[in-house]
Design a protein around this motif. Structure first.
Motif, PDB file in Angstrom:
ATOM      1  N   THR B  17       0.905  -1.153  -0.087  1.00 33.51           N
ATOM      2  CA  THR B  17      -0.079  -0.234  -0.051  1.00 33.51           C
ATOM      3  C   THR B  17       0.704   1.326  -0.112  1.00 33.51           C
ATOM      4  O   THR B  17       2.159   0.974   0.303  1.00 33.51           O
ATOM      5  N   VAL B  18       0.302   2.340  -0.475  1.00 34.62           N
ATOM      6  CA  VAL B  18       1.197   3.573  -0.541  1.00 34.62           C
ATOM      7  C   VAL B  18       1.684   3.882   1.192  1.00 34.62           C
ATOM      8  O   VAL B  18       2.720   4.296   1.272  1.00 34.62           O
ATOM      9  N   LYS B  69     -10.971  14.670   2.580  1.00 35.48           N
ATOM     10  CA  LYS B  69     -10.624  13.732   3.620  1.00 35.48           C
ATOM     11  C   LYS B  69      -9.098  13.935   4.058  1.00 35.48           C
ATOM     12  O   LYS B  69      -8.366  13.985   3.323  1.00 35.48           O
ATOM     13  N   ASP B  74      -1.410   8.553   5.129  1.00 36.31           N
ATOM     14  CA  ASP B  74      -0.676   7.866   4.051  1.00 36.31           C
ATOM     15  C   ASP B  74       0.968   8.350   4.293  1.00 36.31           C
ATOM     16  O   ASP B  74       1.898   7.878   3.482  1.00 36.31           O
ATOM     17  N   LEU B 115      -1.141  14.085  -3.331  1.00 43.80           N
ATOM     18  CA  LEU B 115      -0.241  13.299  -3.661  1.00 43.80           C
ATOM     19  C   LEU B 115      -0.507  12.378  -4.989  1.00 43.80           C
ATOM     20  O   LEU B 115      -1.636  11.938  -5.080  1.00 43.80           O
ATOM     21  N   GLY B 116       0.489  12.519  -5.873  1.00 46.32           N
ATOM     22  CA  GLY B 116       0.267  11.613  -7.225  1.00 46.32           C
ATOM     23  C   GLY B 116       0.300  12.837  -8.147  1.00 46.32           C
ATOM     24  O   GLY B 116       0.703  12.355  -9.477  1.00 46.32           O
ATOM     25  N   TRP B 117      -0.213  13.924  -8.101  1.00 48.97           N
ATOM     26  CA  TRP B 117      -0.575  15.081  -8.813  1.00 48.97           C
ATOM     27  C   TRP B 117       0.502  15.864  -9.083  1.00 48.97           C
ATOM     28  O   TRP B 117       0.701  16.854  -9.938  1.00 48.97           O
ATOM     29  N   TRP B 252       8.649   8.600  -6.548  1.00 54.02           N
ATOM     30  CA  TRP B 252       7.668   7.942  -7.406  1.00 54.02           C
ATOM     31  C   TRP B 252       7.021   8.986  -8.462  1.00 54.02           C
ATOM     32  O   TRP B 252       6.935   8.771  -9.398  1.00 54.02           O
ATOM     33  N   VAL B 253       6.415   9.867  -7.644  1.00 56.75           N
ATOM     34  CA  VAL B 253       5.634  10.749  -8.265  1.00 56.75           C
ATOM     35  C   VAL B 253       6.183  11.736  -9.300  1.00 56.75           C
ATOM     36  O   VAL B 253       5.845  11.968 -10.502  1.00 56.75           O
ATOM     37  N   SER B 255       9.235  11.111 -10.919  1.00 53.87           N
ATOM     38  CA  SER B 255      10.366  10.626 -11.860  1.00 53.87           C
ATOM     39  C   SER B 255       9.756   9.776 -12.940  1.00 53.87           C
ATOM     40  O   SER B 255       8.561   9.460 -12.741  1.00 53.87           O
ATOM     41  N   PRO B 256      10.339   9.593 -13.970  1.00 53.27           N
ATOM     42  CA  PRO B 256       9.806   8.954 -15.062  1.00 53.27           C
ATOM     43  C   PRO B 256       9.307   7.405 -14.947  1.00 53.27           C
ATOM     44  O   PRO B 256      10.249   6.958 -14.059  1.00 53.27           O
ATOM     45  N   ILE B 257       8.340   6.991 -15.365  1.00 51.51           N
ATOM     46  CA  ILE B 257       7.813   5.895 -15.092  1.00 51.51           C
ATOM     47  C   ILE B 257       8.344   4.619 -16.009  1.00 51.51           C
ATOM     48  O   ILE B 257       8.626   3.203 -15.593  1.00 51.51           O
ATOM     49  N   THR B 258       9.009   5.107 -17.117  1.00 49.54           N
ATOM     50  CA  THR B 258       9.602   4.180 -18.073  1.00 49.54           C
ATOM     51  C   THR B 258      11.161   3.692 -17.803  1.00 49.54           C
ATOM     52  O   THR B 258      11.726   4.691 -17.202  1.00 49.54           O
ATOM     53  N   VAL B 297       9.709  15.544 -16.925  1.00 50.00           N
ATOM     54  CA  VAL B 297       9.382  13.991 -16.840  1.00 50.00           C
ATOM     55  C   VAL B 297       8.174  13.659 -18.133  1.00 50.00           C
ATOM     56  O   VAL B 297       8.402  12.674 -18.765  1.00 50.00           O
ATOM     57  N   GLU B 301       8.933  10.539 -20.859  1.00 53.10           N
ATOM     58  CA  GLU B 301       8.127   9.594 -20.690  1.00 53.10           C
ATOM     59  C   GLU B 301       7.534   9.255 -22.303  1.00 53.10           C
ATOM     60  O   GLU B 301       7.274   8.107 -22.732  1.00 53.10           O
TER      61      GLU B 301
END
Lengths: 434, 334
Positions: B17-18, B69, B74, B115-117, B252-253, B255-258, B297, B301
Motif C-alpha cells: 500500500t502507499v 478527507k 498515508d 499526492l500523485g498530482w 515515484w510521483v 520521476s519517469p515511469i519508463t 518527466v 515518458e
C-alpha cells in the motif's frame, strides 16, 4: 529443461496446495439443473423442448442455426420444469432450461461408438459440434469453429498452463486423463492440419509434465513445453509467445499465426464427444478456498447450482464471504448462489472474510510504476486508468486501452488500490465508439 | 444473499500500500536522522520535530479548506517534513524550516492536487523556495539572514562544508571521517553519507526504488567530475548527492515511469549537478538539477514509451505504416 515465459507478468501466491493432490471425484447429483441457452461466445440457442417434457441425460435440448454457436444438452434425466430467465454467472438474468431430476439414469453411459484409430476428420468436426463442445478454459468459443481453419496451421498448442491461483482442474486432468488428452490431441491436430503439438504446462505441475512426456516420448510430432509459473501465462497470446516465440499482433487470428490454442480440458471433451458420443454435460471444476472443509477437483454436471456445490463441500457460513466462479484474478463474484456452473466454469473459489479485499477508498495514482513493470501487454495501466476515470477516451485509446486483456495484475498490485481493470472495462465501450 | 461480498475482479490483492511504502521511506531516513541528532544535539531534534509538525498541520489545514478527507495516514506529509528538515543545517531558524515545510506540503503537494498530482518534488520545492524568497522579495532579506541553501551551498560565515572546501582548494577531511561522521556545517543529511547509503540500500531491497536513477545519476557525476579534473569521490559523498540520488530523484510521483526514461532522467540530473558545481557560482546543484528534470518527466515518458505487446512488429516485406511511430503519429494528429 528450461522453463519458457514472456515479458512482464507477476508471481501471485498460487494457493494450489488445497487441491493439487486431490484426485478427481464425482460430486453428489443435484436435484435440479439450470442450463443457460448461451454458455459460449456467439449466438444463443433456441430450446428444442418445452415445459413438462421428459428428457434423458445427454439429450440435445437446445440448438442454433448460427455457425458461431454450440448446442446445449440435458446434463441429467428428468422433466423440464421451466424455460425462463434465471440468474447466470456473468451477472443478471438470462434464458435457461430448468430440469428437475427424476429416477432415470443420471450417469452417462460411456460406450465406444468410434475407433480413435479410424475416426475421420469430418466425423470429428461433426461430433464436436453436435456435442456442444466450447472452450473450457474461460473464453468458451465454440470449439468446432476452429476445427477447420481455412488457412494452414502448423502448430496445435495445448494450454495446460493453468496460471490462475487456486485452480487445479486442468492439472488433475493432465495427470489422470493423460492418455485421452494425447489421443484427443492427435485427432485435433489432424483436423486443423497441424504437424506439431505443443503441451504448454507450468513447471509447478511436474507430475503432469511427466505423465504426458512419458506417453509421447517416442513421438517426434509432440512436445511438452515447460513454462515458468507466472501469471497470466495461460492467456492465449502469452502462451503463444512463450511456447513458440511468435509475436501476436492485435487482431491476428490463430490461423494467421499458424497456431491454434486449445485448453486441455476442451481437448479431452472433444475426444469424448467423438469416441463416446458424450456431449459436454459435465466437467472437472476445482472447488477450493482456505475455509472449505472438502476442497477438491470434482466432476460436476453443467447447470448445477453453486449452492448445491457449496453445500456438498461443507461450506455453510457465508457471512462476509466472496464466492467466485472461475479463478480469483478474472472470475466473477456472485451475489445469488442459485447461479449454475456452466461449460466454461473452471472453479468455485470461496474467499473467507480475511481474504476479501475491503471496499476502501482508492487513492490517486502515485506513479510507483508497479503496474507498468508487471503489465504483460506492456501497456501503461497508470495512464490508462487516469484517462479512463476522467472519461478522456481519446487519450485512453492513444495509450492502447483496447489492447488490455483485463488479466487483473495492475489492480492486484496497485498500492493506491485503484480498480484499474474495472475502469478499463467501463471505458472500453466508449473508446470503441470513437 | 446480500451478505455475500460482490466486487469486480481481481479478487486478490497484493500486500503493498502507499502508506506502507511511505513508512518504509521514513524508516530508511531514521539512521541518518539519529546521526544528525547525535552530532548536532537538540538543535537537530528541534528542527526535525518542527518540520514534522509543520507538515502535519499544513496538510490538515489545506485538506480541510479544500474539503478533502484528511490523508495523514498515508505518511507522505510526514515524509516530506522529514526530508525538508534533513536538508537544513541543524541550527536553522525554526520558522524558516517551518515555512519551507509549509510551502512543500501546502503548495508543492496539496495545491497541485494532492499526492500523485504534484509535478515537482515537494520537499525540494519547499527547501529551494526559502532560499529564493529573499532574492525575489528584497525587503524580506534581513529576516532571512544567513539562510543559504546550506546543503547545497556554503555557509560562508561558519565552517565550510567539504564541498565548499573542495571548491576553494582547502584541506579535505579524511574519507572515513567524511563517510561516517562528519561534523561539517552543512545540512544534517551530510553528517553521515554512510547512513544515507544504508537507507537507500533498504529501499532498493524493499523494491521501492530501482537501480536505474541512482546508478545513472551517480555514474554521470563520477565520470564527469573525473573528466573535468575534480575528485569523483568527494563529489559523490559531499553535499546532497546521495540523498538526492537515493531519496529525491527516485520519488515515484516526480520521476519517469519508463525504464529508459529513468536512465535519461538520472544522467541528465548528473550532468546538471556537474554544470552547477563546475560552471556556476552556486556550489551545489542537486536540488536544482532534480527540480529542473522533474519538469521534463512527461516529455521523457513520451519519448521512451515502449510499444504494446500487440503492436505489429515492422516486417521487411511490408512497408512502414505498421511501425509504432507511424501509428502513434496518426493517432496524435487527429
Amino acid at each position: 529443461m528450461e522453463a519458457k515465459t514472456f515479458q512482464g507478468g507477476a508471481h501471485i501466491p498460487p494457493y494450489k496446495s488445497y487441491t493439487e493432490d486431490k484426485p478427481i471425484e464425482k460430486l453428489s447429483e443435484p436435484s435440479e439443473v439450470i442450463l443457460p441457452l448461451l454458455q459460449h461466445s456467439g449466438a444463443a440457442c433456441k430450446p428444442l423442448v418445452k415445459e413438462g417434457d421428459k428428457v434423458k441425460i445427454g439429450q440435445k435440448i437446445a440448438d442454433s442455426d448460427e455457425f458461431f454457436s454450440a448446442p446445449v444438452h440435458a446434463s441429467i434425466s428428468g422433466t423440464v420444469k421451466a424455460i425462463e430467465p434465471r440468474p447466470v454467472p456473468t451477472g443478471g438474468m438470462d434464458d435457461c432450461i430448468v430440469i428437475e431430476a427424476d429416477d432415470g439414469p443420471q450417469e452417462f453411459e460411456m460406450k465406444q461408438v468410434r475407433d480413435p484409430e479410424t475416426v475421420t476428420v469430418e466425423e470429428y468436426r461433426e461430433c464436436v459440434r453436435e456435442g456442444g463442445v466450447a472452450g473450457m478454459g474461460g473464453a468458451a468459443l465454440p470449439t468446432h469453429v476452429q476445427t477447420s481453419p481455412r488457412q494452414p496451421v502448423d502448430t496445435l498448442l495445448l494450454n495446460g498452463a493453468e496460471c490462475e491461483p487456486f485452480l487445479t482442474c486442468d492439472h488433475r486432468l493432465m495427470v489422470e486423463k493423460a492418455e485421452e488428452l494425447v489421443k484427443g490431441a492427435e485427432i485435433m491436430m489432424k483436423s486443423i492440419g497441424a504437424n506439431k503439438t505443443l503441451f504448454g504446462i507450468e513447471v509447478n505441475k511436474p507430475d503432469a509434465i511427466n505423465a504426458i512426456s512419458e506417453l509421447i516420448k517416442n513421438r517426434s510430432d509432440m512436445e511438452v513445453v515447460p513454462l515458468e509459473c507466472k501469471y497470466p501465462q495461460g492467456f492465449k497470446s502469452h502462451l503463444i509467445k512463450a511456447a513458440t516465440g511468435r509475436d501476436v499482433p492485435r487482431g491476428a487470428r490463430s490461423a494467421e499465426l499458424g497456431c491454434i490454442v486449445r485448453n486441455v480440458g476442451t481437448t479431452v471433451a472433444a475426444y469424448e464427444a467423438t469416441i463416446y458420443d458424450k456431449p459436454l454435460i459435465e466437467r472437472i471444476i476445482t472447488v477450493s478456498g482456505p475455509k472449505v472443509s472438502r476442497p477438491g477437483n470434482y466432476i460436476i454436471k453443467v447447470g448445477t447450482p453453486a449452492s448445491h456445490i457449496l453445500e456438498a463441500v461443507g461450506v455453510t457460513d457465508l457471512e462476509g464471504v466472496k464466492v467466485v466462479l472461475g479463478g480469483p484474478m478474472t472470475g466473477l463474484s456472485q451475489t445469488d448462489l442459485n447461479v449454475p456452473v456452466v461449460k466454461s466454469t473452471t472453479g468455485v473459489v470461496v474467499l473467507p472474510p480475511e481474504m476479501v479485499r475491503e471496499e476502501m477508498d482508492y487513492m490517486a495514482c502515485v506513479r510507483c510504476g508497479k503496474c507498468v513493470d508487471h503489465c504483460p501487454m506492456l501497456l501503461y495501466p497508470n495512464e490508462i486508468s487516469i484517462y479512463a476515470e476522467a472519461g478522456m477516451y481519446e487519450d485512453a485509446k492513444e495509450w492502447d486501452i483496447m489492447d488490455c486483456i483485463e488479466c487483473g495484475i495492475c489492480a492486484y498490485i496497485c498500492p493506491s488500490y485503484r480498480p484499474i481493470v474495472h475502469m478499463v472495462q467501463r471505458a472500453k465501450p466508449h473508446v470503441e465508439k470513437l | 444473499m446480500s451478505k455475500l461480498v460482490h466486487t469486480p475482479p481481481p479478487h486478490l490483492k497484493a500486500e503493498d500500500t502507499v502508506s506502507k511504502a511511505m513508512r518504509d521511506v521514513i524508516l530508511a531516513l531514521i539512521p541518518v536522522s539519529i546521526f544528525a541528532i547525535l552530532i548536532h544535539g537538540v538543535d537537530a531534534l528541534v528542527t526535525i520535530l518542527v518540520c514534522l509538525a509543520a507538515a502535519a498541520v499544513t496538510e490538515l489545514i489545506f485538506r480541510k479548506v479544500m474539503r478533502k478527507k484528511p490523508s495523514l495516514n498515508d505518511y507522505s506529509a510526514l515524509l516530506t517534513g522529514l526530508l525538508v528538515a534533513l536538508c537544513f543545517s541543524a541550527g536553522v531558524a525554526w520558522w524558516v524550516a517551518a515555512l519551507a515545510t509549509f510551502i512543500g506540503v501546502g503548495i508543492g503537494k496539496e495545491l497541485m492536487g494532492g499526492l500523485g498530482w504534484n509535478r515537482f518534488n515537494p520537499a525540494l520545492l519547499g527547501r529551494v523556495s526559502v532560499f529564493l524568497i529573499p532574492s525575489v522579495f528584497y525587503f524580506l532579506r534581513p529576516y532571512f539572514e544567513g539562510i543559504t541553501l546550506s546543503t547545497w551551498s556554503v555557509d560562508a560565515t561558519t565552517q565550510g562544508t567539504p564541498l565548499a572546501m573542495l571548491q576553494q582548494g582547502g584541506e579535505l577531511p579524511g574519507i572515513l571521517e567524511m563517510l561516517v561522521w562528519s561534523e561539517s556545517a552543512g545540512a544534517m543529511v551530510e553528517t553521515s553519507p554512510l547512513m544515507v547509503i544504508i537507507g537507500g540500500a533498504y529501499l532498493l531491497y524493499r523494491g521501492h526504488i530501482g537501480w536505474r536513477i541512482p546508478a545513472t545519476m551517480l555514474g554521470a557525476i563520477i565520470v564527469l567530475s573525473a573528466v573535468l579534473g575534480g575528485n569523483p569521490l568527494m563529489h559523490l559523498l559531499a553535499g546532497g548527492t546521495l540523498l538526492g540520488a537515493l531519496f529525491m530523484a527516485t520519488d515515484w510521483v516526480t520521476s519517469p515511469i519508463t525504464d529508459n526514461g529513468k536512465i535519461i532522467f538520472g544522467i541528465a540530473i548528473g550532468v546538471l549537478v556537474i554544470i552547477f558545481r563546475f560552471f556556476t557560482p552556486a556550489v551545489e546543484g542537486v536540488a536544482f538539477g532534480i527540480l529542473i528534470m522533474n519538469a521534463f518527466v512527461p516529455l521523457i515518458e513520451k519519448w521512451t514509451r515502449r510499444p504494446s505487446f500487440s503492436e505489429p512488429k515492422p516486417t521487411t516485406s511490408e512497408p512502414k505504416p505498421t511501425t509504432a511511430a507511424a501509428g502513434k503519429g496518426t493517432a496524435a494528429a487527429k
